[in-house]
Design a protein around this motif. Structure first.
Motif, PDB file in Angstrom:
ATOM      1  N   ALA A  27     -13.303  31.774   4.858  1.00  0.00           N
ATOM      2  CA  ALA A  27     -14.759  31.607   4.900  1.00  0.00           C
ATOM      3  C   ALA A  27     -15.174  30.197   4.507  1.00  0.00           C
ATOM      4  O   ALA A  27     -16.136  29.653   5.058  1.00  0.00           O
ATOM      5  CB  ALA A  27     -15.433  32.636   3.994  1.00  0.00           C
ATOM      6  N   ILE A  28     -14.462  29.582   3.585  1.00  0.00           N
ATOM      7  CA  ILE A  28     -14.762  28.196   3.196  1.00  0.00           C
ATOM      8  C   ILE A  28     -14.531  27.273   4.384  1.00  0.00           C
ATOM      9  O   ILE A  28     -15.350  26.417   4.694  1.00  0.00           O
ATOM     10  CB  ILE A  28     -13.912  27.769   1.974  1.00  0.00           C
ATOM     11  CG1 ILE A  28     -14.368  28.536   0.729  1.00  0.00           C
ATOM     12  CG2 ILE A  28     -14.010  26.257   1.742  1.00  0.00           C
ATOM     13  CD1 ILE A  28     -13.457  28.370  -0.472  1.00  0.00           C
ATOM     14  N   TRP A  29     -13.403  27.437   5.080  1.00  0.00           N
ATOM     15  CA  TRP A  29     -13.098  26.579   6.223  1.00  0.00           C
ATOM     16  C   TRP A  29     -14.092  26.741   7.370  1.00  0.00           C
ATOM     17  O   TRP A  29     -14.428  25.781   8.039  1.00  0.00           O
ATOM     18  CB  TRP A  29     -11.687  26.859   6.743  1.00  0.00           C
ATOM     19  CG  TRP A  29     -10.756  25.746   6.396  1.00  0.00           C
ATOM     20  CD1 TRP A  29     -10.585  24.594   7.080  1.00  0.00           C
ATOM     21  CD2 TRP A  29      -9.925  25.661   5.269  1.00  0.00           C
ATOM     22  NE1 TRP A  29      -9.677  23.791   6.444  1.00  0.00           N
ATOM     23  CE2 TRP A  29      -9.249  24.423   5.323  1.00  0.00           C
ATOM     24  CE3 TRP A  29      -9.663  26.507   4.204  1.00  0.00           C
ATOM     25  CZ2 TRP A  29      -8.342  24.015   4.374  1.00  0.00           C
ATOM     26  CZ3 TRP A  29      -8.764  26.100   3.256  1.00  0.00           C
ATOM     27  CH2 TRP A  29      -8.117  24.873   3.344  1.00  0.00           C
ATOM     28  N   THR A  30     -14.551  27.950   7.597  1.00  0.00           N
ATOM     29  CA  THR A  30     -15.432  28.211   8.742  1.00  0.00           C
ATOM     30  C   THR A  30     -16.915  28.143   8.379  1.00  0.00           C
ATOM     31  O   THR A  30     -17.760  28.361   9.243  1.00  0.00           O
ATOM     32  CB  THR A  30     -15.109  29.585   9.352  1.00  0.00           C
ATOM     33  OG1 THR A  30     -15.273  30.596   8.351  1.00  0.00           O
ATOM     34  CG2 THR A  30     -13.681  29.609   9.892  1.00  0.00           C
ATOM     35  N   SER A  31     -17.215  27.836   7.151  1.00  0.00           N
ATOM     36  CA  SER A  31     -18.602  27.759   6.696  1.00  0.00           C
ATOM     37  C   SER A  31     -19.355  26.648   7.429  1.00  0.00           C
ATOM     38  O   SER A  31     -18.813  25.575   7.699  1.00  0.00           O
ATOM     39  CB  SER A  31     -18.620  27.482   5.191  1.00  0.00           C
ATOM     40  OG  SER A  31     -19.920  27.178   4.763  1.00  0.00           O
ATOM     41  N   PRO A  32     -20.635  26.879   7.728  1.00  0.00           N
ATOM     42  CA  PRO A  32     -21.440  25.846   8.380  1.00  0.00           C
ATOM     43  C   PRO A  32     -21.939  24.769   7.415  1.00  0.00           C
ATOM     44  O   PRO A  32     -22.543  23.788   7.831  1.00  0.00           O
ATOM     45  CB  PRO A  32     -22.623  26.643   8.947  1.00  0.00           C
ATOM     46  CG  PRO A  32     -22.760  27.806   8.032  1.00  0.00           C
ATOM     47  CD  PRO A  32     -21.358  28.142   7.592  1.00  0.00           C
ATOM     48  N   HIS A  33     -21.664  24.924   6.126  1.00  0.00           N
ATOM     49  CA  HIS A  33     -22.111  23.956   5.123  1.00  0.00           C
ATOM     50  C   HIS A  33     -21.383  22.628   5.286  1.00  0.00           C
ATOM     51  O   HIS A  33     -20.357  22.536   5.937  1.00  0.00           O
ATOM     52  CB  HIS A  33     -21.902  24.502   3.706  1.00  0.00           C
ATOM     53  CG  HIS A  33     -22.681  25.747   3.433  1.00  0.00           C
ATOM     54  ND1 HIS A  33     -24.057  25.762   3.336  1.00  0.00           N
ATOM     55  CD2 HIS A  33     -22.282  27.026   3.268  1.00  0.00           C
ATOM     56  CE1 HIS A  33     -24.472  26.991   3.103  1.00  0.00           C
ATOM     57  NE2 HIS A  33     -23.411  27.785   3.060  1.00  0.00           N
ATOM     58  N   GLY A  34     -21.888  21.618   4.638  1.00  0.00           N
ATOM     59  CA  GLY A  34     -21.304  20.284   4.700  1.00  0.00           C
ATOM     60  C   GLY A  34     -19.920  20.225   4.078  1.00  0.00           C
ATOM     61  O   GLY A  34     -19.535  21.074   3.273  1.00  0.00           O
ATOM     62  N   THR A  35     -19.182  19.196   4.422  1.00  0.00           N
ATOM     63  CA  THR A  35     -17.817  19.019   3.949  1.00  0.00           C
ATOM     64  C   THR A  35     -17.745  18.915   2.431  1.00  0.00           C
ATOM     65  O   THR A  35     -16.849  19.484   1.809  1.00  0.00           O
ATOM     66  CB  THR A  35     -17.187  17.765   4.587  1.00  0.00           C
ATOM     67  OG1 THR A  35     -17.252  17.914   6.007  1.00  0.00           O
ATOM     68  CG2 THR A  35     -15.743  17.594   4.173  1.00  0.00           C
ATOM     69  N   GLY A  36     -18.692  18.210   1.818  1.00  0.00           N
ATOM     70  CA  GLY A  36     -18.686  18.057   0.362  1.00  0.00           C
ATOM     71  C   GLY A  36     -18.759  19.392  -0.352  1.00  0.00           C
ATOM     72  O   GLY A  36     -18.002  19.651  -1.292  1.00  0.00           O
ATOM     73  N   LEU A  37     -19.662  20.251   0.082  1.00  0.00           N
ATOM     74  CA  LEU A  37     -19.804  21.570  -0.532  1.00  0.00           C
ATOM     75  C   LEU A  37     -18.556  22.407  -0.299  1.00  0.00           C
ATOM     76  O   LEU A  37     -18.050  23.066  -1.219  1.00  0.00           O
ATOM     77  CB  LEU A  37     -21.032  22.304   0.023  1.00  0.00           C
ATOM     78  CG  LEU A  37     -21.220  23.740  -0.467  1.00  0.00           C
ATOM     79  CD1 LEU A  37     -21.376  23.787  -1.984  1.00  0.00           C
ATOM     80  CD2 LEU A  37     -22.414  24.379   0.214  1.00  0.00           C
ATOM     81  N   ARG A  38     -18.024  22.381   0.900  1.00  0.00           N
ATOM     82  CA  ARG A  38     -16.822  23.162   1.196  1.00  0.00           C
ATOM     83  C   ARG A  38     -15.628  22.669   0.378  1.00  0.00           C
ATOM     84  O   ARG A  38     -14.830  23.470  -0.100  1.00  0.00           O
ATOM     85  CB  ARG A  38     -16.508  23.128   2.688  1.00  0.00           C
ATOM     86  CG  ARG A  38     -17.576  23.875   3.489  1.00  0.00           C
ATOM     87  CD  ARG A  38     -17.260  23.995   4.951  1.00  0.00           C
ATOM     88  NE  ARG A  38     -17.142  22.673   5.555  1.00  0.00           N
ATOM     89  CZ  ARG A  38     -16.292  22.376   6.538  1.00  0.00           C
ATOM     90  NH1 ARG A  38     -15.490  23.286   7.022  1.00  0.00           N
ATOM     91  NH2 ARG A  38     -16.260  21.163   7.033  1.00  0.00           N
ATOM     92  N   ASN A  39     -15.519  21.346   0.181  1.00  0.00           N
ATOM     93  CA  ASN A  39     -14.441  20.809  -0.655  1.00  0.00           C
ATOM     94  C   ASN A  39     -14.584  21.277  -2.100  1.00  0.00           C
ATOM     95  O   ASN A  39     -13.601  21.637  -2.745  1.00  0.00           O
ATOM     96  CB  ASN A  39     -14.403  19.281  -0.598  1.00  0.00           C
ATOM     97  CG  ASN A  39     -13.771  18.756   0.659  1.00  0.00           C
ATOM     98  OD1 ASN A  39     -13.017  19.457   1.330  1.00  0.00           O
ATOM     99  ND2 ASN A  39     -14.089  17.528   1.004  1.00  0.00           N
ATOM    100  N   VAL A  76     -10.892  20.309   2.837  1.00  0.00           N
ATOM    101  CA  VAL A  76     -10.943  21.130   4.042  1.00  0.00           C
ATOM    102  C   VAL A  76     -10.513  20.332   5.270  1.00  0.00           C
ATOM    103  O   VAL A  76     -10.135  20.903   6.282  1.00  0.00           O
ATOM    104  CB  VAL A  76     -12.343  21.747   4.271  1.00  0.00           C
ATOM    105  CG1 VAL A  76     -12.665  22.759   3.195  1.00  0.00           C
ATOM    106  CG2 VAL A  76     -13.408  20.690   4.378  1.00  0.00           C
ATOM    107  N   ALA A  77     -10.548  19.018   5.164  1.00  0.00           N
ATOM    108  CA  ALA A  77     -10.125  18.166   6.272  1.00  0.00           C
ATOM    109  C   ALA A  77      -8.598  18.098   6.383  1.00  0.00           C
ATOM    110  O   ALA A  77      -8.079  17.578   7.365  1.00  0.00           O
ATOM    111  CB  ALA A  77     -10.694  16.759   6.102  1.00  0.00           C
TER     112      ALA A  77
END
Length: 93
Positions: A27-39, A76-77
């Motif tokens: 879910a973190i990887w596929t989240s539509p949120h920005g990269t900073g938040l997902r990281n 996530v990158a």
């Protein structure tokens, strides 16, 4: 799962592989949120992993010299980052 993957005595698993088995990581990887938040979410997911493994599992008792190496800067990158595990075999407890 992490400890039993890979080559005997030198197991490892990528973040991408873990995400296949753990819905929260996927879910973190596929989240539509920005990269900073997902990281940040990814890093928080691994903050207490070793502590939990020590306190809530028997892994450190079952495997001789168990070492868990989680990369400091999870991203996530970089889904192919590897969590490395080393041990000297099963104690047979």
């Amino acid at each position: 799962m992490i400890v039993t993957t890979g080559v005997k005595g030198r197991p490892h698993i990528t973040l991408q592989e873990l995400a296949r088995y753990i819905p929260q990581l996927y879910a973190i990887w596929t989240s539509p949120h920005g990269t900073g938040l997902r990281n940040r979410q990814l890093r928080r997911s691994f903050e207490h992993v070793i502590e939990i493994m020590q306190n809530k599992t028997e892994l450190f008792k079952e495997f001789r010299n168990l070492e868990v190496q989680i990369p400091e800067r999870l991203s996530v990158a970089e889904p192919n980052m590897v969590i490395r595990i080393a041990h000297n075999g099963y104690k047979g407890v």
